[in-house]
Scaffold this motif. Structure first.
Motif, PDB file in Angstrom:
ATOM      1  N   MET A  92       0.186  -1.323   0.260  1.00 38.25           N
ATOM      2  CA  MET A  92       0.018   0.012   0.340  1.00 38.25           C
ATOM      3  C   MET A  92       0.708   0.896  -0.009  1.00 38.25           C
ATOM      4  O   MET A  92       1.798   1.505   0.457  1.00 38.25           O
ATOM      5  CB  MET A  92      -0.750  -0.564   1.213  1.00 38.25           C
ATOM      6  N   ASP A  93       0.040   2.460  -0.678  1.00 36.85           N
ATOM      7  CA  ASP A  93       1.199   3.304  -0.815  1.00 36.85           C
ATOM      8  C   ASP A  93       0.410   4.156  -1.288  1.00 36.85           C
ATOM      9  O   ASP A  93      -0.767   4.898  -1.676  1.00 36.85           O
ATOM     10  CB  ASP A  93       2.234   3.235  -2.158  1.00 36.85           C
ATOM     11  N   ILE A  94       0.235   5.342  -0.152  1.00 33.20           N
ATOM     12  CA  ILE A  94      -0.541   7.168   0.244  1.00 33.20           C
ATOM     13  C   ILE A  94       0.517   8.130  -0.286  1.00 33.20           C
ATOM     14  O   ILE A  94       1.336   8.318   0.086  1.00 33.20           O
ATOM     15  CB  ILE A  94      -0.515   7.103   1.868  1.00 33.20           C
ATOM     16  N   ARG A  95       0.067   7.836  -1.123  1.00 30.54           N
ATOM     17  CA  ARG A  95       0.226   9.817  -1.695  1.00 30.54           C
ATOM     18  C   ARG A  95      -0.505  10.287  -2.799  1.00 30.54           C
ATOM     19  O   ARG A  95      -1.776  10.544  -2.227  1.00 30.54           O
ATOM     20  CB  ARG A  95       1.326   9.227  -2.927  1.00 30.54           C
ATOM     21  N   TYR A  96      -0.563  11.946  -2.467  1.00 28.87           N
ATOM     22  CA  TYR A  96      -1.106  13.074  -3.686  1.00 28.87           C
ATOM     23  C   TYR A  96      -1.431  12.610  -4.380  1.00 28.87           C
ATOM     24  O   TYR A  96      -0.722  11.456  -5.160  1.00 28.87           O
ATOM     25  CB  TYR A  96      -0.292  14.081  -3.916  1.00 28.87           C
ATOM     26  N   SER A 121      -9.768   7.308 -12.712  1.00 30.95           N
ATOM     27  CA  SER A 121     -11.446   6.566 -13.114  1.00 30.95           C
ATOM     28  C   SER A 121     -10.803   5.101 -11.756  1.00 30.95           C
ATOM     29  O   SER A 121     -12.306   4.793 -11.862  1.00 30.95           O
ATOM     30  CB  SER A 121     -10.636   5.870 -14.401  1.00 30.95           C
ATOM     31  N   GLY A 122      -9.926   4.995 -11.075  1.00 26.84           N
ATOM     32  CA  GLY A 122     -10.374   4.161 -10.059  1.00 26.84           C
ATOM     33  C   GLY A 122     -10.863   4.814  -9.288  1.00 26.84           C
ATOM     34  O   GLY A 122     -11.162   3.914  -7.911  1.00 26.84           O
ATOM     35  N   LEU A 123     -10.943   5.425  -9.237  1.00 24.05           N
ATOM     36  CA  LEU A 123     -11.762   6.617  -7.678  1.00 24.05           C
ATOM     37  C   LEU A 123     -13.087   6.812  -7.971  1.00 24.05           C
ATOM     38  O   LEU A 123     -13.421   6.676  -7.592  1.00 24.05           O
ATOM     39  CB  LEU A 123     -10.877   8.132  -6.953  1.00 24.05           C
ATOM     40  N   LYS A 124     -13.736   6.780  -9.252  1.00 18.96           N
ATOM     41  CA  LYS A 124     -15.038   7.164  -9.929  1.00 18.96           C
ATOM     42  C   LYS A 124     -15.238   5.775  -9.138  1.00 18.96           C
ATOM     43  O   LYS A 124     -16.910   5.554  -8.874  1.00 18.96           O
ATOM     44  CB  LYS A 124     -14.563   7.490 -10.818  1.00 18.96           C
ATOM     45  N   THR A 164      -4.264   9.249  -2.394  1.00 21.93           N
ATOM     46  CA  THR A 164      -4.663   8.607  -2.888  1.00 21.93           C
ATOM     47  C   THR A 164      -4.237   7.073  -2.105  1.00 21.93           C
ATOM     48  O   THR A 164      -3.016   7.404  -1.672  1.00 21.93           O
ATOM     49  CB  THR A 164      -4.812   8.465  -4.139  1.00 21.93           C
ATOM     50  N   LEU A 165      -4.721   6.065  -1.639  1.00 20.17           N
ATOM     51  CA  LEU A 165      -3.628   5.055  -1.298  1.00 20.17           C
ATOM     52  C   LEU A 165      -3.765   4.096  -2.525  1.00 20.17           C
ATOM     53  O   LEU A 165      -5.153   3.803  -3.389  1.00 20.17           O
ATOM     54  CB  LEU A 165      -4.728   4.653  -0.117  1.00 20.17           C
ATOM     55  N   GLU A 166      -3.251   2.702  -2.589  1.00 24.21           N
ATOM     56  CA  GLU A 166      -3.135   2.630  -4.196  1.00 24.21           C
ATOM     57  C   GLU A 166      -2.591   1.554  -3.759  1.00 24.21           C
ATOM     58  O   GLU A 166      -2.143   1.322  -3.175  1.00 24.21           O
ATOM     59  CB  GLU A 166      -2.844   2.931  -5.459  1.00 24.21           C
ATOM     60  N   ALA A 202      -5.696   2.860  -7.387  1.00 28.86           N
ATOM     61  CA  ALA A 202      -6.206   3.903  -6.586  1.00 28.86           C
ATOM     62  C   ALA A 202      -7.549   2.780  -6.160  1.00 28.86           C
ATOM     63  O   ALA A 202      -8.438   2.691  -6.638  1.00 28.86           O
ATOM     64  CB  ALA A 202      -6.644   5.437  -7.106  1.00 28.86           C
ATOM     65  N   LEU A 203      -7.886   2.873  -4.435  1.00 24.48           N
ATOM     66  CA  LEU A 203      -8.392   1.958  -4.125  1.00 24.48           C
ATOM     67  C   LEU A 203      -9.163   3.355  -2.615  1.00 24.48           C
ATOM     68  O   LEU A 203     -10.277   2.244  -2.434  1.00 24.48           O
ATOM     69  CB  LEU A 203      -8.346   0.322  -3.606  1.00 24.48           C
TER      70      LEU A 203
END
Length: 152
Positions: free
Chosen positions: A1-5, A12-15, A47-49, A54-55
């Motif tokens: 897991m990676d948290i970044r701006y 599209s993933g966040l939608k 965003t956490l991916e 991006a989930l």
């Protein structure tokens, strides 16, 4: 897991996350994040991916006409991943980012309905205190519950 701006490629993933959580219409996302992506606002989007996908995301901005008060306006985690600790990680990282920006307190508004009981417990477990309740705010029978937390 990676948290970044948050980046434009995350949209599209966040939608999809928004469509799953029904937090708000996913059609609104691009307009909401545009100012951050263009560097035109003080908003923060994280965003956490997982494995490049991006989930989850967290969105906050400084409250106008206040001294260093911030509001977490959205925290969305794909329902299949809720309970994994991702929301906690995102919230904690957002608090670090807000603190780095000179933020002094963070508020979060949510619903008082039974459907949001899990959300309220989440913030209470994260150290937020119920500060206010406005009856029938969102709609008749749906109170606005405001949580508060002081940063360092």
């Amino acid at each position: 897991m990676d948290i970044r701006y948050t980046e434009s490629g995350d949209i599209s993933g966040l939608k999809q996350v928004l469509d799953q959580t029904k937090l708000f219409s996913s059609d609104m996302l691009e307009g909401m994040v545009k100012g951050f992506l263009d560097g035109e606002t003080d908003d923060l989007w994280l965003t956490l991916e997982v494995q490049g996908v991006a989930l989850r995301f967290c969105y906050a901005n400084p409250e106008q006409m206040t001294e260093d008060t911030w509001n977490i306006l959205a925290l969305a985690v794909s329902p299949t991943l809720q309970g994994s600790g991702a929301g906690t990680q995102l919230t904690e990282q957002m608090e670090v980012q807000i603190d780095d920006q000179g933020g002094r307190i963070v508020i979060v508004d949510t619903s008082g309905t039974d459907a949001f009981a899990k959300t309220r417990r989440f913030y209470e477990n994260a150290g937020y205190i119920e500060e206010a309740r406005i009856r029938d705010f969102w709609s008749k029978g749906d109170d606005k519950v405001t949580y508060w937390k002081a940063l360092s």
